[in-house]
Design a protein around this motif. Structure first.
Motif, PDB file in Angstrom:
ATOM      1  N   LYS A 214      -4.561 -11.013  -8.120  1.00  0.00           N
ATOM      2  CA  LYS A 214      -4.832 -10.412  -6.812  1.00  0.00           C
ATOM      3  C   LYS A 214      -3.562 -10.010  -6.060  1.00  0.00           C
ATOM      4  O   LYS A 214      -3.625  -9.251  -5.091  1.00  0.00           O
ATOM      5  N   THR A 215      -2.415 -10.525  -6.484  1.00  0.00           N
ATOM      6  CA  THR A 215      -1.181 -10.340  -5.724  1.00  0.00           C
ATOM      7  C   THR A 215      -0.802  -8.876  -5.504  1.00  0.00           C
ATOM      8  O   THR A 215      -0.471  -8.494  -4.365  1.00  0.00           O
ATOM      9  N   PRO A 216      -0.817  -8.008  -6.526  1.00  0.00           N
ATOM     10  CA  PRO A 216      -0.417  -6.611  -6.279  1.00  0.00           C
ATOM     11  C   PRO A 216      -1.257  -5.917  -5.214  1.00  0.00           C
ATOM     12  O   PRO A 216      -0.712  -5.190  -4.361  1.00  0.00           O
ATOM     13  N   ASP A 217      -2.566  -6.130  -5.249  1.00  0.00           N
ATOM     14  CA  ASP A 217      -3.431  -5.491  -4.249  1.00  0.00           C
ATOM     15  C   ASP A 217      -3.184  -6.076  -2.857  1.00  0.00           C
ATOM     16  O   ASP A 217      -3.196  -5.344  -1.851  1.00  0.00           O
ATOM     17  N   GLU A 218      -2.968  -7.388  -2.789  1.00  0.00           N
ATOM     18  CA  GLU A 218      -2.671  -8.013  -1.497  1.00  0.00           C
ATOM     19  C   GLU A 218      -1.369  -7.461  -0.928  1.00  0.00           C
ATOM     20  O   GLU A 218      -1.257  -7.193   0.280  1.00  0.00           O
ATOM     21  N   LEU A 219      -0.369  -7.269  -1.797  1.00  0.00           N
ATOM     22  CA  LEU A 219       0.909  -6.751  -1.331  1.00  0.00           C
ATOM     23  C   LEU A 219       0.780  -5.307  -0.852  1.00  0.00           C
ATOM     24  O   LEU A 219       1.408  -4.913   0.140  1.00  0.00           O
ATOM     25  N   THR A 220      -0.046  -4.517  -1.524  1.00  0.00           N
ATOM     26  CA  THR A 220      -0.258  -3.132  -1.090  1.00  0.00           C
ATOM     27  C   THR A 220      -0.793  -3.082   0.335  1.00  0.00           C
ATOM     28  O   THR A 220      -0.342  -2.271   1.157  1.00  0.00           O
ATOM     29  N   VAL A 221      -1.740  -3.970   0.639  1.00  0.00           N
ATOM     30  CA  VAL A 221      -2.294  -4.039   1.996  1.00  0.00           C
ATOM     31  C   VAL A 221      -1.203  -4.405   2.997  1.00  0.00           C
ATOM     32  O   VAL A 221      -1.066  -3.790   4.070  1.00  0.00           O
ATOM     33  N   VAL A 222      -0.378  -5.403   2.648  1.00  0.00           N
ATOM     34  CA  VAL A 222       0.701  -5.847   3.530  1.00  0.00           C
ATOM     35  C   VAL A 222       1.690  -4.714   3.772  1.00  0.00           C
ATOM     36  O   VAL A 222       2.108  -4.446   4.911  1.00  0.00           O
ATOM     37  N   LEU A 223       2.103  -4.026   2.710  1.00  0.00           N
ATOM     38  CA  LEU A 223       3.062  -2.923   2.846  1.00  0.00           C
ATOM     39  C   LEU A 223       2.531  -1.816   3.752  1.00  0.00           C
ATOM     40  O   LEU A 223       3.252  -1.294   4.617  1.00  0.00           O
TER      41      LEU A 223
END
Length: 386
Positions: A214-223
């Motif tokens: 899930k980390t890449p998608d979570e990071l996309t939201v944060v960015l």
């Protein structure tokens, strides 16, 4: 004093078992093209020891226990803490972890001084409710001594079906008397990537606590959120990140480094695989925070950023786990986790047992208020975005 009745009945069983074992070894030797031929005396000693244990040891011993012990000893002889023989129970838990059908405790752990150490306890989780604290050292899981165990296997032991219990034995501070924590597993939905704007600046601060699917998608939201708030510089905090999934780390790295290699994976077969980034990445000044507990997949990301000069590393030298394991299923529900490849950074640096040295070394000083490493990161970013 000998019990002649029981002793007299055992040699036939042992003889039959040894005959079968001898046949197995013969097949193995032939199949291996004679590799073991030069070590036939060692093989003979193994058979003799098994014979003596079966016929002379004071207590009855299961053949399966002897074979499991021999396999474990063989793997232990590699002196690689990441290569592990997994008994059926441990292998089952690891498979549940890989499939994602598990509950957790709500803690982030790393390895410090060869002991599992709690790096973070998430508020409201089962571990938090049972009083587990940051800095606790886990020495036992469900009665199993886990001193010296590799991180991935330990995480597998702590995870399991939602609603089941796990017992942790932890030592805290100077006391060497373990505290017993009986914790009921729950479904944990703690994000692995979080972010915020540092007040009165244009600097986005992001934390990645570990790498999962899930980390890449979570990071996309944060960015995206930080960009919308006017982010002009970024601090990426990988301190105490124990690693996780390789693919997740490479997908995250693709956001931060220019087109080219992210990591090289060299397999024992001699083949090399390259994970590459495209040219769509964040073009802003960046600082990455690392420490001695930044490991494995976190080092892949940190090494890629350092070698491509996409950012500046601040903190202390990383843990130094630059190898990858493959899990092989065995008969009777057991498994073998074996080191089969090594990671190399884009600059072809082997960081295993060496770690990655930061560009700017800043030691953490727990006795001093504040966060010296984060403060240095802010200072560097501010000087660049002016």
């Amino acid at each position: 004093m000998y019990d002649y009745n029981s002793f007299g009945r055992r040699p036939n069983k042992v003889a039959r078992w040894l005959t079968a074992l001898a046949v197995i070894f013969f097949v193995v030797i032939v199949a291996a093209g004679g590799v073991l031929a030069s070590n036939y005396k060692h093989v003979g000693n193994l058979i003799k020891v098994i014979s003596l244990v079966k016929s002379q040891y004071i207590e009855p011993v299961k053949t399966t226990s002897l074979v499991d012990g021999a396999i474990k000893g063989m793997v232990d002889s590699l002196q690689d803490p990441y290569s592990v023989y997994l008994d059926p129970d441990t292998y089952k838990q690891l498979q549940e972890q890989i499939r994602g059908s598990f509950g957790g405790l709500g803690i982030l752990v790393g390895v410090k001084d060869e002991l599992l150490t709690v790096a973070r306890v998430y508020e409201g989780t089962p571990a938090y409710k049972e009083g587990v604290k940051e800095g606790d050292q886990i020495v036992g899981i469900n009665g199993k001594d886990v001193r010296g165990i590799d991180l991935e296997t330990a995480i597998g032991l702590m995870r399991g079906p939602v609603g089941t219990k796990v017992k942790l034995s932890v030592i805290r501070g100077e006391s060497q008397t373990p505290l017993e924590k009986n914790i009921t597993r729950e479904e944990i939905s703690v994000p692995t990537a979080e972010g915020k704007m540092i007040p009165d600046t244009r600097i986005g601060y992001m934390v990645i606590s570990q790498f999962n699917e899930k980390t890449p998608d979570e990071l996309t939201v944060v960015l995206n959120e930080l960009r919308d708030q006017g982010m002009r510089g970024a601090i990426l905090d990988l301190r105490n990140n124990p690693g996780g999934e390789l693919i997740s780390a490479t997908r995250v790295a693709d956001n931060f480094i220019p087109q080219g290699p992210i990591v090289y994976i060299e397999y024992s077969t001699g083949n090399t695989e390259v994970k590459e980034a495209d040219d769509n990445y964040v073009h802003i000044p960046m600082v990455v925070l690392v420490n001695e507990n930044s490991a494995s997949a976190a080092e892949i990301l940190a090494g890629a950023i350092k070698d491509t000069k996409a950012g500046t590393l601040v903190g202390t030298k990383t843990f130094g786990k630059g190898i990858v394991q493959t899990v092989f299923p065995l008969d009777n529900g057991a498994g073998l986790k074996l080191t089969t490849a090594r990671y190399l950074t884009p600059g072809k640096h082997n960081i295993h047992k060496k770690g990655i040295s930061p560009d700017v070394v800043v030691e953490d000083q727990p006795e001093v208020p504040g966060d010296e490493q984060l403060e240095k990161a802010e200072e560097l970013i501010k000087s660049k975005i002016k």
